[in-house]
Design a protein around this motif. Structure first.
Motif, mmCIF file in Angstrom:
data_model
loop_
_atom_site.group_PDB
_atom_site.id
_atom_site.type_symbol
_atom_site.label_atom_id
_atom_site.label_comp_id
_atom_site.label_asym_id
_atom_site.label_seq_id
_atom_site.Cartn_x
_atom_site.Cartn_y
_atom_site.Cartn_z
ATOM 1 N N GLY A 57 37.776 56.528 51.175
ATOM 2 C CA GLY A 57 37.342 57.443 52.215
ATOM 3 C C GLY A 57 38.125 58.739 52.232
ATOM 4 O O GLY A 57 37.681 59.733 52.817
ATOM 5 N N HIS A 248 30.036 47.234 54.215
ATOM 6 C CA HIS A 248 29.193 48.113 53.413
ATOM 7 C C HIS A 248 27.811 47.523 53.190
ATOM 8 O O HIS A 248 27.637 46.302 53.150
ATOM 9 C CB HIS A 248 29.839 48.384 52.041
ATOM 10 N N SER A 277 31.296 54.108 48.671
ATOM 11 C CA SER A 277 32.676 53.621 48.660
ATOM 12 C C SER A 277 33.051 53.046 47.301
ATOM 13 O O SER A 277 34.181 53.189 46.839
ATOM 14 C CB SER A 277 32.863 52.557 49.748
ATOM 15 N N GLY A 300 30.189 55.956 59.077
ATOM 16 C CA GLY A 300 31.046 54.881 58.600
ATOM 17 C C GLY A 300 30.458 53.495 58.762
ATOM 18 O O GLY A 300 31.134 52.503 58.457
ATOM 19 N N LYS A 301 29.206 53.398 59.209
ATOM 20 C CA LYS A 301 28.594 52.101 59.459
ATOM 21 C C LYS A 301 27.576 51.746 58.376
ATOM 22 O O LYS A 301 27.113 52.604 57.630
ATOM 23 C CB LYS A 301 27.910 52.099 60.830
#
Length: 415
Positions: A57, A248, A277, A300-301
């Protein structure tokens, strides 16, 4: 602390001839970084046969195994420079907030670079426009719009609206360099060459327009709403799986390889604000590709909304099977080749499209009577549309299907 900038990109040549070169990139992360890197690699005429990338990240580590596609020798030092430019800096003395503020300023400049008008005239010959396009590519001049016309006495008058990757075209040395290289290719047939800053009225021509012939608009809209365009290739498989990771979503793709495949995938994810990611890409010798991408949304979800999953998978399938649209249209006595590709939300178009179109027509020995590049809004997307009026000799060089097939294969790297 960041690592020294010279270590951001490392290019290692193959240990044995015929093996891929390895590009290693280590730099701070940003949304869309994979797209920007793949675009640079595509611009240099390289094909990615394998990829591996991961990020926490904040910092990312990317490996690309690339092979040359038979064009001129790759300028590896320049490639390294352009890849470094696409990466966020390893450290910012004024802090991360200052970096992203400056980056927003740079992005605005990238979307509105200085536009120059390149004008030259010469006597026509087979493959002329491709040779000129190749020179401009070597000079790192990006063609934003072109109007080429042939006069009754056999002269060609070319008008190119271009931007300069090096941002030096306002200088006399850079203008002289461009005209000298054009003269070296055109020889005694070149009558004149001039470069000047485009007027505001000409620069406005680069803004997207909604006007296109109805037949072209209908084709693009039809493709937009198809689940997957018809193709003789095996159907692409795209799925989203949320069961293998608690943090993820896993996007799994199986498809047939084509030139710029990884760029098309990354471009689509960038437009959807999807962050990768971890990912792995592999292209087999038979042309089949497998891609696994562990991703999150910009917040971020995971991607849990079924409608978002369906829309993303549908768009990816369409881009994988038909990333460029090619058609041949008859308009009375005239025949027009239409090629269209979607523009990134950032405003960047696909690299080398005009280069490939003109190369395919040169190989077919088809003259170009008139050519235009413009941007048009169809539905909710912006498209870069290439309209090429073919000379009368196209009827002697093959059927409509043969011309479309040859241009498509060149664009997709299947020749």
């Amino acid at each position: 602390m960041g690592i020294p900038s010279d270590d951001v990109v490392i290019i290692r040549p193959p240990e044995t001839p015929g093996e891929p070169s390895l590009i290693t990139i280590s730099c701070p992360d940003k949304t869309g970084l994979g797209c920007d890197l793949c675009r640079v690699i595509l611009l240099f005429g390289l094909n990615i046969v394998r990829g591996d990338f991961s990020t926490d990240g904040k910092w990312c580590y990317v490996l690309f195994w690339v092979v040359e596609r038979g064009r001129k020798a790759t300028r590896w030092a320049l490639l390294k420079k352009r890849l470094i430019a696409a990466c966020p800096p390893a450290s910012s003395p004024l802090g991360i907030d200052s970096y992203y503020f400056n980056r927003r300023q740079e992005t605005a400049t990238e979307q509105n670079p200085q536009v120059f008008l390149l004008m030259f005239s010469c006597y026509d010959r087979m493959g002329l426009l491709h040779d000129v396009t190749e020179v401009l590519c070597e000079l790192e001049l990006t063609i934003r719009r072109v109007k080429v016309s042939t006069t009754p006495d056999g002269r060609v008058v070319d008008l190119f609206l271009v931007t300069d990757t090096r941002e030096l075209l306002h200088t006399k040395n850079r203008k002289d360099e461009a005209c000298t290289q054009l003269s070296a290719v055109l020889g005694d047939s070149m009558c004149s060459c001039d470069i000047e800053l485009a007027s505001a009225e000409l620069a406005e021509c680069l803004q997207a327009s909604s006007f296109l012939p109805p037949s072209v608009t209908e084709d693009l809209i039809t493709l937009e709403f198809q689940e997957e365009p018809s193709s003789s290739l095996p159907r692409s498989s795209v799925s989203v799986d949320n069961s293998l990771s608690h943090a993820h979503s896993l996007i799994q793709i199986q498809c047939h390889d084509h030139k710029g495949l990884l760029y098309d995938i990354m471009r689509t994810l960038k437009d959807y604000n999807i962050q990768i990611s971890y990912g792995r890409f592999n292209a087999a010798e038979n042309g089949n590709c497998n891609i696994d991408l562990f991703v999150v949304q910009n917040d971020g979800k995971k991607i849990v909304d079924s409608n978002k999953q369906k829309a993303l998978c549908s768009r990816l399938r369409m881009e994988l099977s038909c990333s460029l649209r090619v058609n041949l249209i008859s308009r009375g006595p005239d025949t027009e080749l239409i090629v269209a590709n979607p523009v990134e939300l950032s405003g960047k178009g696909r690299p080398l499209v005009f280069f490939d179109i003109t190369l395919a027509l040169k190989i077919l020995k088809i003259r170009i009577f008139l050519a235009e590049i413009g941007r048009h809004v169809v539905g909710d997307r912006e498209w870069e549309v290439y309209r090429v009026h073919l000379g009368d000799d196209h009827e002697l060089c093959g059927s409509r299907d043969k011309i479309v097939e040859a241009v498509t294969k060149m664009l997709m790297g299947w020749h």
